[in-house]
Motif scaffolding. Structure first.
Motif: not given
Lengths: 339, 116
Positions: A201, A203, A211-215, A228, A266, A268, A273, A290
């Motif tokens: 993961l 972020a 904020f953006r995340s990908s898995y 991203l 998205n 976290v 963190s 964010c």
């Protein structure tokens, strides 16, 4: 709910059925209570998590016990099949033997596995490597780029990484973080297994950007490079107050999830963190930039001397001021004013 | 700190009785059951999570406890276990058996050979 998502990701094998999901959620509640207990003793979150993992042991073993207890009718049916197969084989038939698994032997196997897992963890703690013993594939780097919508690189963005592995059938989770270079690129060397199953993961955070995340979940190859694209954020201000409306200084907030208007989620993880934690000032204020306007957001909130808890908030337009009460059951989050 | 102390396992065969007795005082979730036993025993008895949850599911399957989901103290979803009428009867049976065993052990430990 962020914790339900964590459970599904933490126990991918058990989310095959509602029964398993319920059992996982029950165990996760207990596990989280153990983590919070240790945090209250003054340990860091990572130490608390590791100790709770060691105390709790391999959940999949006694989840299997519980599953067997709940499926006693299936066990009886299996025993009848085994008996019939054995009789046919003795009678000269070409049947395959099944091993008869009694409940007592399943419990004994689970206890032995738990003991071995404890010994395994003691060996792992001696090593600081992101990969546990049992993962022998060479490690490779995780890299990627963070850009904005105008294809400009986002420099000095905080990249949070959670690496999940399953060495010898157990779950392991390790956190990393780094910052992007002036060209928006980031790279963390020697962390990804090149062949073992793993999940990653990623972020990306930068003030002024949502904020953006990908898995990714990979089986026989390392995770792909992560690119991203960040949108501009709506700057809002959180004000942490008690029931009387007095500001609470020293409260901590961590963004944990955002679901954008297009439905993309998205995330976290709380673990790792620390680089994005924000602290309320003497007026109880925490600027947040964010999230995007219209997001359904979730944050973790820790009041001074209290446990972390999850709070949901809808992000209105740019410049909004949101009041967050100390007790979640008192008043909902109010939009006090807009500029 | 706490992890350096030797953890004492639940006396063999008594976990069900301890869980039923704990639930006799009111519905609790698994963590609260383990915590109650640990605290009330002055930290002498530590229930292993690996034993507790199979025990709870076993008791539920036998109809001695029933479970339902509800909000916890921190407003999170937790599974609460409650003693059933059948469970109350079973608890009495278990306590009687335990008492019998306790008296037998006391007799052995207090035995003095007759002087000749």
């Amino acid at each position: 709910m962020a914790w339900q998502d964590r459970i599904r990701r933490w126990f991918p094998r058990i989310h095959r059925s509602a029964v398993h999901a319920d059992l996982g959620e029950e165990l996760m509640f207990h596990f989280r209570a153990l983590v919070n207990e240790r945090i209250a003793e003054g340990r860091s979150f990572d130490d608390a998590w590791s100790q709770a993992e060691e105390r709790f042991g391999p959940m999949h073993c006694y989840m299997e016990e519980c599953r067997l207890l709940g499926n006693s009718s299936r066990v009886r049916a299996r025993r009848r099949i085994v008996l019939a197969s054995t009789l046919l084989l003795l009678g000269g038939g070409a049947w395959q033997f099944n091993r008869v698994i009694t409940l007592e032997s399943a419990l004994a196997d689970a206890r032995i596995a738990q003991q071995r897992a404890r010994e395994q963890r003691q060996e792992e703690r001696a090593s600081q490597s992101p990969l546990a013993p049992g993962e022998t594939s060479p490690r490779v780097a995780l890299s990627g780029t963070i850009m904005d919508r105008e294809c400009h690189p986002v420099a000095d963005a905080t990249v949070l990484v959670i690496l999940k592995t399953w060495p010898r059938g157990r779950y392991r989770q390790v956190a990393f973080h780094c910052a992007t270079e002036p060209d928006g690129r980031f790279c963390i060397d020697d962390i990804l297994p090149s062949r073992d199953r793993h999940g990653v993961l990623v972020a990306a955070f930068k003030d002024g950007y949502a904020f953006r995340s990908s898995y990714q979940l990979k089986e026989n190859a390392p995770a792909d490079a992560v690119d991203l694209v960040l949108d501009k954020a709506a700057a809002v201000t959180l004000i942490i107050q008690d029931e009387k409306g007095l500001p609470i200084a020293g409260s901590r907030v961590v963004p944990s999830a955002r679901q954008s208007a297009d439905g993309q989620t998205n995330l976290v993880y709380f673990m790792g963190s620390e680089p994005i934690q924000a602290l309320s000032d003497s007026a109880g204020r925490i600027p947040l930039s964010c999230f995007s306007a219209g997001d359904h957001a979730e944050v973790y909130l820790q009041l001074p001397g209290k446990d972390w808890e999850s709070r949901r908030v809808h992000i209105p337009a740019e410049g909004a001021i949101l009041r967050m009460a100390s007790s979640p059951s008192s008043s909902p989050i109010q939009n006090l004013s807009q500029k | 700190m706490g992890d350096d102390k030797p953890r004492n396992a639940v006396p063999r065969g008594s976990l069900d009785m301890l869980v039923l007795r704990t639930l006799q005082m009111g519905p609790r979730h698994g963590y609260a059951i383990a915590k109650h036993i640990h605290v009330v025993s002055d930290a002498l008895i530590q229930v292993e999570e690996g034993s507790l949850y199979p025990a709870l599911h076993r008791l539920e399957r036998r109809g001695w406890v029933e479970a339902e989901w509800g909000p916890s103290e921190a407003n999170r979803r937790a599974k609460y276990y409650r003693l059933t009428a059948k469970g109350k009867k079973q608890l009495q049976v278990e306590m009687a058996a335990w008492d019998k065993m306790r008296r037998a052990i006391e007799n052995i430990m207090n035995h003095r050979p007759a002087e000749t």
